[in-house]
Scaffold this motif. Structure first.
Motif, PDB file in Angstrom:
ATOM      1  N   ARG A 397      37.701  63.493  78.578  1.00 23.08           N
ATOM      2  CA  ARG A 397      36.947  64.874  77.886  1.00 23.08           C
ATOM      3  C   ARG A 397      37.619  66.180  77.889  1.00 23.08           C
ATOM      4  N   SER A 398      36.854  67.198  77.966  1.00 21.02           N
ATOM      5  CA  SER A 398      37.467  68.403  77.729  1.00 21.02           C
ATOM      6  C   SER A 398      39.018  68.880  78.348  1.00 21.02           C
ATOM      7  N   GLU A 399      39.863  69.009  77.551  1.00 22.49           N
ATOM      8  CA  GLU A 399      41.121  69.569  77.721  1.00 22.49           C
ATOM      9  C   GLU A 399      42.012  68.377  78.143  1.00 22.49           C
ATOM     10  N   ALA A 400      41.681  67.126  77.968  1.00 22.12           N
ATOM     11  CA  ALA A 400      42.410  66.015  78.258  1.00 22.12           C
ATOM     12  C   ALA A 400      43.630  65.741  77.344  1.00 22.12           C
ATOM     13  N   ALA A 401      43.246  65.789  76.040  1.00 22.10           N
ATOM     14  CA  ALA A 401      44.409  65.463  74.968  1.00 22.10           C
ATOM     15  C   ALA A 401      45.488  66.049  74.922  1.00 22.10           C
ATOM     16  N   LYS A 402      45.358  67.323  75.047  1.00 14.94           N
ATOM     17  CA  LYS A 402      46.505  68.144  74.895  1.00 14.94           C
ATOM     18  C   LYS A 402      47.460  68.240  76.030  1.00 14.94           C
ATOM     19  N   ARG A 403      46.898  67.354  77.274  1.00 12.61           N
ATOM     20  CA  ARG A 403      47.800  67.039  78.242  1.00 12.61           C
ATOM     21  C   ARG A 403      49.020  66.116  77.849  1.00 12.61           C
ATOM     22  N   ILE A 404      48.941  65.593  76.722  1.00 10.77           N
ATOM     23  CA  ILE A 404      49.755  64.736  76.130  1.00 10.77           C
ATOM     24  C   ILE A 404      51.182  65.365  75.931  1.00 10.77           C
ATOM     25  N   ASP A 405      50.950  66.665  75.611  1.00  8.09           N
ATOM     26  CA  ASP A 405      52.159  67.494  75.194  1.00  8.09           C
ATOM     27  C   ASP A 405      53.459  67.709  76.170  1.00  8.09           C
ATOM     28  N   PRO A 406      53.049  67.873  77.462  1.00  5.16           N
ATOM     29  CA  PRO A 406      54.212  67.857  78.537  1.00  5.16           C
ATOM     30  C   PRO A 406      54.744  66.439  78.635  1.00  5.16           C
ATOM     31  N   LEU A 407      54.109  65.536  78.360  1.00  4.93           N
ATOM     32  CA  LEU A 407      54.278  64.174  78.456  1.00  4.93           C
ATOM     33  C   LEU A 407      55.267  63.800  77.375  1.00  4.93           C
ATOM     34  N   ALA A 408      55.009  64.222  76.339  1.00  5.97           N
ATOM     35  CA  ALA A 408      55.754  64.216  74.899  1.00  5.97           C
ATOM     36  C   ALA A 408      57.161  65.047  75.271  1.00  5.97           C
ATOM     37  N   VAL A 409      57.189  66.115  75.751  1.00 11.49           N
ATOM     38  CA  VAL A 409      58.238  66.867  75.944  1.00 11.49           C
ATOM     39  C   VAL A 409      59.322  65.957  76.855  1.00 11.49           C
ATOM     40  N   ALA A 410      58.637  65.697  78.037  1.00  6.48           N
ATOM     41  CA  ALA A 410      59.439  64.599  79.063  1.00  6.48           C
ATOM     42  C   ALA A 410      59.845  63.598  78.479  1.00  6.48           C
ATOM     43  N   LEU A 411      59.171  62.917  77.250  1.00  6.10           N
ATOM     44  CA  LEU A 411      59.644  61.558  76.752  1.00  6.10           C
ATOM     45  C   LEU A 411      60.934  62.050  75.756  1.00  6.10           C
ATOM     46  N   TRP A 412      60.603  63.267  74.950  1.00 10.21           N
ATOM     47  CA  TRP A 412      61.625  63.472  74.152  1.00 10.21           C
ATOM     48  C   TRP A 412      62.989  63.900  74.929  1.00 10.21           C
ATOM     49  N   ASN A 413      62.793  64.319  75.849  1.00 11.52           N
ATOM     50  CA  ASN A 413      64.221  64.688  76.708  1.00 11.52           C
ATOM     51  C   ASN A 413      64.584  63.466  78.003  1.00 11.52           C
ATOM     52  N   LYS A 414      64.039  62.415  77.643  1.00  9.09           N
ATOM     53  CA  LYS A 414      64.529  61.416  78.127  1.00  9.09           C
ATOM     54  C   LYS A 414      64.284  61.592  79.867  1.00  9.09           C
ATOM     55  N   MET A 415      63.219  62.354  80.463  1.00 13.44           N
ATOM     56  CA  MET A 415      63.002  62.322  81.847  1.00 13.44           C
ATOM     57  C   MET A 415      62.554  61.039  82.506  1.00 13.44           C
ATOM     58  N   THR A 416      62.766  60.937  83.686  1.00  9.07           N
ATOM     59  CA  THR A 416      62.304  59.870  84.412  1.00  9.07           C
ATOM     60  C   THR A 416      61.141  60.397  85.315  1.00  9.07           C
ATOM     61  N   VAL A 417      60.185  59.588  85.585  1.00  8.52           N
ATOM     62  CA  VAL A 417      58.885  59.713  86.235  1.00  8.52           C
ATOM     63  C   VAL A 417      59.181  60.586  87.508  1.00  8.52           C
ATOM     64  N   GLU A 418      60.405  60.035  88.216  1.00  4.85           N
ATOM     65  CA  GLU A 418      60.726  60.871  89.401  1.00  4.85           C
ATOM     66  C   GLU A 418      60.911  62.373  89.148  1.00  4.85           C
ATOM     67  N   ASP A 419      61.594  62.577  88.145  1.00  8.67           N
ATOM     68  CA  ASP A 419      61.992  63.986  87.723  1.00  8.67           C
ATOM     69  C   ASP A 419      60.538  65.081  87.556  1.00  8.67           C
ATOM     70  N   MET A 420      59.594  63.898  86.670  1.00  8.28           N
ATOM     71  CA  MET A 420      58.108  64.598  86.315  1.00  8.28           C
ATOM     72  C   MET A 420      57.492  64.842  87.541  1.00  8.28           C
ATOM     73  N   VAL A 421      57.502  64.391  88.617  1.00  6.58           N
ATOM     74  CA  VAL A 421      56.665  64.778  89.699  1.00  6.58           C
ATOM     75  C   VAL A 421      56.903  66.153  90.114  1.00  6.58           C
ATOM     76  N   GLY A 422      58.411  66.679  89.997  1.00  9.63           N
ATOM     77  CA  GLY A 422      58.530  68.138  90.089  1.00  9.63           C
ATOM     78  C   GLY A 422      58.285  69.131  89.243  1.00  9.63           C
ATOM     79  N   LEU A 423      57.568  68.654  88.414  1.00  7.57           N
ATOM     80  CA  LEU A 423      57.403  69.751  87.178  1.00  7.57           C
ATOM     81  C   LEU A 423      56.578  70.758  87.582  1.00  7.57           C
ATOM     82  N   ASP A 424      57.080  71.930  87.162  1.00 15.17           N
ATOM     83  CA  ASP A 424      56.166  73.134  87.482  1.00 15.17           C
ATOM     84  C   ASP A 424      55.398  73.635  86.480  1.00 15.17           C
ATOM     85  N   LEU A 425      54.030  72.672  86.674  1.00 13.06           N
ATOM     86  CA  LEU A 425      52.881  72.909  85.623  1.00 13.06           C
ATOM     87  C   LEU A 425      52.021  73.917  86.295  1.00 13.06           C
ATOM     88  N   GLY A 426      51.206  74.652  85.233  1.00 13.32           N
ATOM     89  CA  GLY A 426      50.338  75.584  85.653  1.00 13.32           C
ATOM     90  C   GLY A 426      49.205  75.213  86.485  1.00 13.32           C
TER      91      GLY A 426
END
Length: 454
Positions: A397-426
């Motif tokens: 529900r609310s504010e769920a869909a746009k969380r796809i954007d950081p995932l799209a950026v990670a995928l675009w840049n060929k990040m691993t899921v291990e890299d993503m664990v350390g992302l500095d998100l707000g």
């Protein structure tokens, strides 16, 4: 320009910004009555969330004439492309199909896509609608206001257009049945995520019939009265087709333009048609390269169309630009339920030959104790061995869909899921838990890969 919507007029506008009217004459042929409009907004206008049709129009033909010196000819259908004589042949639809021949040095093919119409929908029965152009939306909207007003709607197909139009019909006060041939609606996400969408549709009062195939229509006096399926008939005063779309390449095929395995026009990185000097193609009629698989795909989205048109226009205008490919990021909404995806689905990853793991988590959009905290489900696909993110899906529900954007950026840049664990998100309680759902999903994917916690 053949086609006056997002891709074609984006190309025209960019070319004009770089070359004056004295240096470059631009003529755009558009079969319909409108230019540069949001086709994605049609369900929201039909459903009453957008009050006026013209709110969907970004620039009218008159604006292109006065502000851009672009000769836009609406209600002109191009019927032939003569590459040897370097001219297109169009007919003026409101002038007795008067023939118009227009020479060109550069040609932009931007014909878009057409709805998939099975044979049973090609019988000329009134009350059956595809929804691809604003003219289509106009016709459907007018049908809803006819006397007597329709009471029973059947939506055939549960993709983006199908579920959005089902909601629009409910908002209009109709009884709605959605018929989907597959296991679940929303085949743009995996079936387990599509089941969440089906539950929401049913909660709105929409009858969802999965695993059903439509076989034909009944009519009274030429007006649709029922839809036949392989398991019985459904009353219908209006039928909306949501069976997907395909590239509009009839003209391209006749002219000998190169088509790819997806049925779309084949172009290079600069949007030039392969083996056709001076011819460009942009938007829903072309195939693109998927950045994860490296394979050709046809993913018709307004975001791609605008970018591809911009690239072609820059190049036509004397600049240099390339289109880098797609990863299929898309979002939609069913009432208050948001649905998003990027990258590959499970079946797509299997077809591409990947060995992968999946990880699904349930979390909330805000800190659990904060008012308005709503649930969401995130599903990730990660490649075995490398840990590279291959795809992601979100339903919530609310504010769920746009969380796809950081995932799209990670995928675009060929990040691993291990890299993503350390992302500095707000983080702040009104906006996210201290561990954002994206990070929790990445952690679970790391666990599924068998990578030890560090």
């Amino acid at each position: 320009m053949i086609g006056g919507d997002a891709a074609g007029m984006s190309a025209a506008s960019q070319a004009r910004r770089r070359r004056s009217a004295d240096d470059l004459s631009i003529v755009a042929f558009e079969r319909g009555r409108f230019t540069s409009y949001s086709a994605c907004g049609i369900p929201y206008w039909v459903g009453g969330l957008v009050e006026e049709r013209d709110e969907l129009i970004a620039r009218t033909p008159g604006v292109f004439h006065s502000d851009y010196d672009i000769d836009v000819r609406t209600r002109h259908e191009v019927v032939d492309i003569d590459l040897e004589r370097r001219e297109v042949v169009a007919v003026a639809l409101d002038e007795g199909r008067r023939e118009v021949r227009q020479p060109f040095d550069q040609l932009v093919y931007a014909t878009g896509a057409v709805p998939v119409h099975p044979q049973w929908a090609e019988e000329g029965i009134a009350g059956v609608f595809g929804v691809q152009t604003l003219d289509d939306g106009d016709a459907l909207h007018a049908w809803l206001l006819r006397d007597p007003k329709p009471k029973h709607a059947v939506v055939v197909g549960g993709g983006y257009i199908g579920v959005e139009m089902a909601e629009a019909m409910i908002n209009r006060g109709l009884a709605v049945t959605l018929v989907e041939r597959g296991e679940q609606p929303m085949s743009t996400v995996d079936p387990d995520m599509g089941a969440l969408v089906a539950d929401k549709l049913r909660s709105l009062g929409i009858e969802v019939l999965s695993g059903r195939a439509v076989t034909g229509l009944d009519h009274r006096g030429g007006v649709v009265s029922a839809v036949h399926t392989d398991e019985g008939s459904i009353p219908a005063d209006i039928v909306v087709l949501g069976l997907g779309i395909k590239p509009n390449t009839t003209l391209a095929r006749t002219a000998g333009l190169s088509l790819g395995p997806t049925g779309g026009v084949r172009v290079d990185l600069r949007m030039r048609v392969i083996d056709a000097p001076g011819v460009w193609a942009v938007g829903d009629c072309v195939e693109s390269v998927h950045r994860v698989t490296g394979r050709p795909v046809h993913i018709p989205l307004g975001t791609h169309a605008n970018k591809q048109g911009r690239v072609a226009g820059i190049n036509i205008g004397g600049g240099y630009a390339t289109f880098p490919g797609v990863i299929g990021t898309a979002v939609t909404r069913v009432c208050d339920l948001e649905v998003a995806r990027t990258g590959l689905l499970s079946k797509e990853a299997e077809a591409a030959g990947f060995s992968f793991v999946t990880a699904s988590v349930e979390s909330t959009n805000r800190a659990g104790y904060f008012p308005g905290a709503d649930p969401m489900t995130i599903k990730l696909l990660a490649e075995r061995g490398t840990g590279r993110l291959l795809g992601a899906q979100i339903v919530g529900r609310s504010e769920a869909a746009k969380r796809i954007d950081p995932l799209a950026v990670a995928l675009w840049n060929k990040m691993t899921v291990e890299d993503m664990v350390g992302l500095d998100l707000g983080y702040a309680p009104p906006y996210a838990p201290v561990w954002d759902p994206v990070l929790i999903a990445a952690r679970k994917a790391v666990e599924a890969l068998g990578i030890p916690d560090r």
